[in-house]
Design an enzyme around this catalytic site. Sequence first.
Site, short mmCIF file in Angstrom:
data_model
loop_
_atom_site.label_atom_id
_atom_site.label_comp_id
_atom_site.label_asym_id
_atom_site.label_seq_id
_atom_site.Cartn_x
_atom_site.Cartn_y
_atom_site.Cartn_z
N SER A 92 0.84 -1.20 0.00
CA SER A 92 0.00 0.00 0.00
C SER A 92 0.87 1.25 0.00
O SER A 92 0.39 2.34 -0.28
CB SER A 92 -0.92 0.01 1.23
OG SER A 92 -0.18 -0.21 2.41
N GLU B 158 -9.61 -9.23 3.50
CA GLU B 158 -9.89 -7.83 3.16
C GLU B 158 -11.24 -7.70 2.46
O GLU B 158 -11.50 -8.40 1.46
CB GLU B 158 -8.76 -7.28 2.27
CG GLU B 158 -8.98 -5.81 1.90
CD GLU B 158 -7.75 -5.11 1.34
OE1 GLU B 158 -6.65 -5.71 1.32
OE2 GLU B 158 -7.90 -3.95 0.91
O1 KIV Z 1 -0.52 -3.40 1.53
C1 KIV Z 1 -1.25 -3.31 2.53
O2 KIV Z 1 -1.26 -2.32 3.26
C2 KIV Z 1 -2.16 -4.42 2.82
C3 KIV Z 1 -3.22 -4.18 3.86
C4 KIV Z 1 -4.31 -3.38 3.27
C5 KIV Z 1 -3.69 -5.43 4.47
O3 KIV Z 1 -2.06 -5.45 2.23
#
Ligand code: KIV
Length: 274
Positions: free
Chosen positions: A55, A191
């Site tokens: 993310s 998720e």
């Molecule tokens: O990349 C990320 O932050 C994630 C979370 C949303 C679980 O995979």
Amino acid sequence: MSSLPDGELELPVTVPSLRLRKARGDRLVMLTCYDASFAHVLDRAGVDLVLVGDSLGMVVQGRRDTLAVTLEEMIYHARAVRRGLRRALMVVDLPFQSYATPERALDAATRAVAEGGAAMVKLEGAGPVLESIRFLSERDVPVCAHLGLTPQSFHRLGGFRVQGRDEAVAIRLREDARRVVEAGAELLVLECVPHELAAQISSDVAVPTIGIGAGAGCNGQVLVLHDLLGVTPGKRPRFVKDFLEQGGSIRGAVERYAAAVRDGSFPTLEQSFE
Ligand code: KIV
């Protein structure tokens, strides 16, 4: 602030302790993190698991999805985060296509562990990914699986959408959850899954489930740090709560989040999907 037994916040979180914590009914507190200063705050505020998530492609680099994040970038951020941690267990995302074959997965995971300091790596999906999960688990690389809305499947899914409202998809998700655990996953992120389905999956498997938009029936929760602090631009997703909104410090916001996850008051039904 915490419902953990005395002294528990002093003990480092280990991979084998995760199943024990689930069996004991402790809820696990997880947050994403991308640098050493925030890692220090999260760790001292009692966060159990820190995820260096891809993310970062969105909240740090400003991209619209996670697909362009590289292994080098993941390792760069993981190294920084690792320096801030004393107690929390660090999970590192393997980027898009870096685990498309078991051999590639082992190369990427070895770098995440040896260079980045990861205690566990996270892979999205089941199906062909099961082979990579098994390959890593059998070679001393602990694995966190990730099912439901898998952001690296952005194009196939047609965007960021709740998964499992349809019965056929719900059945497949329950099977996938059993399969990733059977292949060796020690943790499972769910998720954007309807809360009743996430609760069923949580009772189907022996390893802890960590929800994000998956309701309070999971064994723990994760949020993207920038969402918890209310600094992510754009529309706030339904499952997000800004814990800094009511004032105080960043550490105070993280402590409120940790306490709310542990006492089951976050997420509420309004922050979950039917
Ligand atoms: O990349 C990320 O932050 C994630 C979370 C949303 C679980 O995979």
